[in-house]
Enzyme design. Structure first.
Site, PDB file in Angstrom:
ATOM      1  N   GLY A  76       1.168  -5.632  -8.297  1.00  0.00           N
ATOM      2  CA  GLY A  76       2.112  -4.569  -8.643  1.00  0.00           C
ATOM      3  C   GLY A  76       2.069  -3.448  -7.603  1.00  0.00           C
TER       4      GLY A  76
ATOM      5  N   GLY B 137       4.649  -4.613 -16.835  1.00  0.00           N
ATOM      6  CA  GLY B 137       4.353  -4.733 -15.402  1.00  0.00           C
ATOM      7  C   GLY B 137       3.685  -6.072 -15.098  1.00  0.00           C
ATOM      8  CG  HIS B 138      -0.274  -6.882 -16.538  1.00  0.00           C
ATOM      9  ND1 HIS B 138      -0.479  -5.844 -17.426  1.00  0.00           N
ATOM     10  CD2 HIS B 138      -1.261  -6.778 -15.602  1.00  0.00           C
ATOM     11  CE1 HIS B 138      -1.538  -5.157 -17.051  1.00  0.00           C
ATOM     12  NE2 HIS B 138      -2.022  -5.685 -15.954  1.00  0.00           N
TER      13      HIS B 138
ATOM     14  N   GLY C 206      -6.111  -7.875 -17.524  1.00  0.00           N
ATOM     15  CA  GLY C 206      -5.691  -7.988 -18.912  1.00  0.00           C
ATOM     16  C   GLY C 206      -5.030  -6.731 -19.448  1.00  0.00           C
TER      17      GLY C 206
ATOM     18  NE  ARG D 188      -8.367   3.122 -15.996  1.00  0.00           N
ATOM     19  CZ  ARG D 188      -8.569   2.309 -14.947  1.00  0.00           C
ATOM     20  NH1 ARG D 188      -7.574   2.008 -14.144  1.00  0.00           N
ATOM     21  NH2 ARG D 188      -9.767   1.805 -14.708  1.00  0.00           N
TER      22      ARG D 188
END
Ligand code: PAF
Length: 283
Positions: free
Chosen positions: A148, A36-37, A31, A188
């Site tokens: 990724g 990127g996700h 999540g 992060r």
């Protein structure tokens, strides 16, 4: 998009799709989605009939001193984003659904997990990743799963699990997505204050400096690493590791004549960040 919480519901939905001859693409995530996700979801959407995304902040891959309790979570925003990307099934189980009482199995990949993040975060990290990914593959039974390349070591570990356990899934690694100033996107990054955010750009600049040297024909590992380290030093960053390793086996290399992974991890402000470039033998 269907939001499902139980293994039984996911199994039923996927079995139904498979019976109809649909090809299943799967994006496992923790999540806090960023581009990127979303790029993984787009890739899955472009090549599959049914796209399943999981959101599970996997407790077993965090050490007790790590950020499990503060890891960014925003399921409402994540479901919105996933829906916009055309995801069909959003699987967001509770921890007890994934790890019921009596859960006793761990997948450990020897060798590959002894170095880089395995050495600095501890063996539990990749054991947790390998175990949960294997379990998610067992639940979703995808034809293809998307990861990724920022987590390059994770990709190698997952590929090895798939190979060693004969899992019938193809692993696709998608390119690192970067901010305009080169910082690799990471959930992060939200931990970075303005100063640390600026300082963090040195990670990719260090990799770029090494890459430029390699592109110019340098193959000596020490000289390549020195170029990267100089950039980090100027930015006041002491890396947790900065290493060149064979891109497939993660064996250490003295020269970058084959495809070589240049990987860095560092604490910048309140965040522990990782990044990498693959120095291609052909370049
Ligand atoms: O890369 C991640 O987000 C996690 O390690 C993964 C693959 C979803 C397993 O928890």
């Amino acid at each position: 998009m269907r939001i499902l919480r139980t293994i039984a519901e996911v199994r039923e939905a996927v079995t139904h799709a498979r019976r109809a001859g649909k090809r299943v693409g799967f994006v496992p995530t923790m999540g806090a989605f960023h581009e990127g996700h979303l790029s993984l979801m787009r890739e899955a959407r472009a090549h599959n009939d049914l796209v399943v995304v999981s959101l599970f902040v996997n407790p077993t891959q965090f050490a007790p001193n790590e950020d499990l309790s503060t890891y960014p979570r925003d399921e409402a925003r994540d479901t919105e984003n996933a829906e916009q990307e055309g995801v069909d099934i959003f699987f967001a189980p509770a921890p007890a659904e994934v790890y019921p009482d009596g859960f006793a199995t761990t997948i450990h990949v020897a060798g590959l997990t002894d170095v880089l993040d395995g050495a600095s975060r501890g063996a539990h990290h990749f054991d947790g990743v390998a175990t949960v990914v294997t379990k998610l593959f067992g639940i979703v039974r995808p034809d293809v799963a998307y990861f990724g390349q920022k987590d390059a070591q994770q990709v190698l570990v997952v590929r090895r699990v798939v190979r060693d356990l004969d899992l019938d899934v193809r692993i696709v690694a998608c390119p690192i997505v970067r901010e305009a100033d080169g910082l690799a996107m990471s959930s992060r990054n939200v931990y970075l204050d303005a100063d640390a955010r600026q300082q963090a750009t040195a990670l990719n600049r260090a990799l770029d400096a090494a890459q430029a040297l390699h592109d110019g024909g340098e193959r000596d590992a020490d000289r390549i690493l020195r170029a990267a380290n100089t950039v980090l030093e100027h930015a006041g960053i002491t890396p947790e590791y900065l290493e060149l390793r064979d891109a497939d086996t993660l064996e250490p290399v003295a020269d970058a004549t084959r495809d070589t992974l240049l990987a860095v991890a560092a604490h910048v402000g309140a965040a522990r960040l990782i990044d990498n470039h693959v120095l291609k033998a052909s370049s």
